[in-house]
Write a protein that holds these residues in place. Structure first.
Motif, mmCIF file in Angstrom:
data_model
loop_
_atom_site.group_PDB
_atom_site.id
_atom_site.type_symbol
_atom_site.label_atom_id
_atom_site.label_comp_id
_atom_site.label_asym_id
_atom_site.label_seq_id
_atom_site.Cartn_x
_atom_site.Cartn_y
_atom_site.Cartn_z
ATOM 1 N N VAL A 169 0.850 -1.192 0.000
ATOM 2 C CA VAL A 169 0.000 0.000 0.000
ATOM 3 C C VAL A 169 0.885 1.242 0.000
ATOM 4 C CG1 VAL A 169 -1.907 1.186 1.101
ATOM 5 C CG2 VAL A 169 -1.733 -1.298 1.297
ATOM 6 N N ALA A 218 -4.014 6.432 7.644
ATOM 7 C CA ALA A 218 -4.169 5.257 6.778
ATOM 8 C C ALA A 218 -3.365 4.072 7.308
ATOM 9 C CB ALA A 218 -3.726 5.585 5.354
ATOM 10 N N GLN A 233 -5.702 2.261 9.757
ATOM 11 C CA GLN A 233 -6.808 1.623 9.053
ATOM 12 C C GLN A 233 -6.338 0.380 8.303
ATOM 13 O OE1 GLN A 233 -8.700 4.380 6.390
ATOM 14 N NE2 GLN A 233 -9.214 5.831 7.978
ATOM 15 N N ILE A 234 -5.300 0.559 7.512
ATOM 16 C CA ILE A 234 -4.850 -0.514 6.629
ATOM 17 C C ILE A 234 -4.274 -1.674 7.430
ATOM 18 C CG2 ILE A 234 -3.182 -1.103 4.838
ATOM 19 C CD1 ILE A 234 -3.557 1.881 3.883
ATOM 20 N N ALA A 281 -5.740 -5.384 7.303
ATOM 21 C CA ALA A 281 -4.871 -6.457 6.808
ATOM 22 C C ALA A 281 -4.849 -7.626 7.791
ATOM 23 C CB ALA A 281 -3.462 -5.920 6.569
ATOM 24 N N VAL A 290 1.148 -6.827 5.205
ATOM 25 C CA VAL A 290 1.091 -5.553 4.483
ATOM 26 C C VAL A 290 2.436 -4.840 4.558
ATOM 27 C CG1 VAL A 290 0.194 -4.290 6.505
ATOM 28 C CG2 VAL A 290 -0.187 -3.392 4.194
ATOM 29 N N LEU A 313 3.787 -1.151 3.904
ATOM 30 C CA LEU A 313 3.301 0.215 3.774
ATOM 31 C C LEU A 313 4.405 1.136 3.262
ATOM 32 C CD1 LEU A 313 1.675 0.234 7.285
ATOM 33 C CD2 LEU A 313 0.356 0.316 5.169
ATOM 34 N N VAL A 341 -9.161 0.361 2.939
ATOM 35 C CA VAL A 341 -7.787 0.478 2.455
ATOM 36 C C VAL A 341 -7.717 1.472 1.306
ATOM 37 C CG1 VAL A 341 -7.066 -1.838 3.129
ATOM 38 C CG2 VAL A 341 -8.077 -1.485 0.875
#
Length: 434
Positions: free
Chosen positions: A126, A134, A137-138, A142, A149, A151, A386
């Protein structure tokens, strides 16, 4: 280079480690994932002073660098915004587990049974500008969906992202989930390298400008999910309730103008244009919105002229272009010509006009009599998102847990062979849903 506990690893090695951690995560029950998400929320609360201090440093540096007002709004993480993001993390923990859901359960023949079962994608990459919230959240989405993930935040948010991931790792370290499922990259060079890791990364989610998303799509073989421009419209129909339309229009533009679901163009039916615009203009100007209009709009309001470029511009700011249209069909045509398939809305009390608008407008979200600002994973009850996808293939719109899982087919037999079901004496399948 890499803000993680394994900073000495090369990026391919880091991605390999994330993939291994994700494979273990994928097999864990919902209870273990939910415990990890709560541990993350608690760690974020504990680290709040450090996170806010890091963000303050990012914001100060960004102002010195002359960052745009829209990016600054996304970058800033104050105490209330942080609390809301942590609440969003906990909301994800309360959602149903999307992994292991039996989507199809079918007998192919006696003793030969097929199941289609949801499973994680694997590892997400991401890439996002500003928006340190973010990260929370992500990461929670995940973990809940059983994915690792990697990032990559923007340079303007690097201190904030490092503080957030440090807290997330501290939370995960208290659980059975390997902190390596969440990794952070911090340099531009790593972005290009990440896009080449198709052996380890299963989906790239870019969140940024149109040109950036196009760049990502053109430089990777990994599937890409995301949207570029957020050029959203509100159409005020001739059958609109004026007061309702004014409130919806002002909210759609000013509630958070930097968001991708804020309107950039207002379309108004000619029959109601004078009455509506004379009511709406003062409301917009009270919110410091710069108005630009076509020729017919400027015959009603003393505002700057809109150019052809305005119809295809995402301002992400307190600027709004206005166009008077002859009818509903003209509004739909304008939206389908200039819109980015994100979110479009109509204000009308005419159910036939609403039905035509909702059916014919090509967008991930089509609304009647409400603000475009509802296009959001949290507001949809997804816990968080996401990103928002404007592509035709699913997932479309705000992407929450369901967009982060795929499925596999499991078939169990008892010595069954395909030859039994072929040739002149072929045995028929039962194909009975169980």
């Amino acid at each position: 280079m890499i803000a993680s506990q394994v900073a000495s690893l090369s990026l391919p090695d880091l991605a390999r480690q994330t993939r291994q951690a994700a494979r273990k995560l994928a097999t864990l029950p919902a209870e273990a994932k939910n415990q990890a998400i709560e541990a993350i929320a608690q760690a974020l609360e504990t680290a709040a002073p450090e996170i806010l201090a890091a963000n303050a440093a990012d914001c100060e540096a960004a102002q010195v660098a002359g960052i745009s007002s829209s990016l600054y709004a996304r970058l800033k993480l104050d105490e209330s915004k942080l609390k809301a993001a942590i609440a969003g993390v906990r909301d994800v923990g309360r959602l149903a587990d999307p992994v292991g859901q039996v989507q199809i359960h079918r007998e192919l023949d006696q003793g030969l049974v097929m199941k289609r079962i949801s499973c994680p994608l694997g590892v997400l990459g991401v890439i996002f500008e500003a928006r340190p919230d973010a990260v929370m959240q992500i990461s929670s989405l995940a973990i809940k969906s059983g994915n690792g993930v990697i990032l990559k935040g923007g340079q303007e948010a690097v201190r904030s992202c490092e503080a957030l991931v440090k807290a997330i790792h501290a939370g995960l370290a208290q659980t059975e989930i390997d902190p390596a499922v969440v990794q952070l990259l911090t340099t531009r060079e790593e972005t290009l390298e990440l896009l080449k890791l198709d052996q380890y990364v299963d989906l790239i989610i870019p969140r940024g400008s149109n040109s950036f998303v196009r760049f990502v799509q053109d430089n990777t073989r990994i599937p890409v999910l995301g949207h570029a421009d957020g050029i959203c419209h509100l159409y005020v129909d001739k059958a609109a309730d004026i007061q309702k339309a004014v409130a919806i229009a002002v909210d759609s533009k000013t509630q958070y103008p930097a968001a991708c679901n804020a309107i950039e163009t207002l379309l108004v039916h000619t029959d109601i244009a004078s009455e509506f615009l004379l009511e709406a203009a003062p409301a917009f100007q009270a919110k410091n919105v710069e108005l630009r209009g076509d020729e017919r709009t400027r015959a009603i309001l003393n505002i700057a002229a809109a150019t052809e470029a305005d119809w295809s511009t995402e301002y992400s700011d307190l600027i709004l272009s206005i166009k008077v249209v002859d009818d509903l069909a003209a509004a739909i045509d304008h939206i389908n010509t200039y819109g980015s398939r994100h979110t479009e809305a109509i204000v009308t009390e005419d159910p036939k006009a609403a039905a035509q608008f909702l059916a014919e407008v090509d967008a991930a979200g089509v609304y009647q009599n409400c603000s475009t600002r509802f296009a959001d994973g949290f507001r949809y009850g997804f816990g968080a998102e996401v990103g928002i996808s404007t592509q035709k293939m699913p997932p479309r719109g705000p992407v929450g847990l369901e967009g982060l899982v795929t499925y596999k087919y499991e078939i169990t037999g008892d010595g069954h062979i395909a030859a039994t079901y072929a040739g002149p004496a072929a045995k028929p399948f039962t194909h009975r849903d169980l």
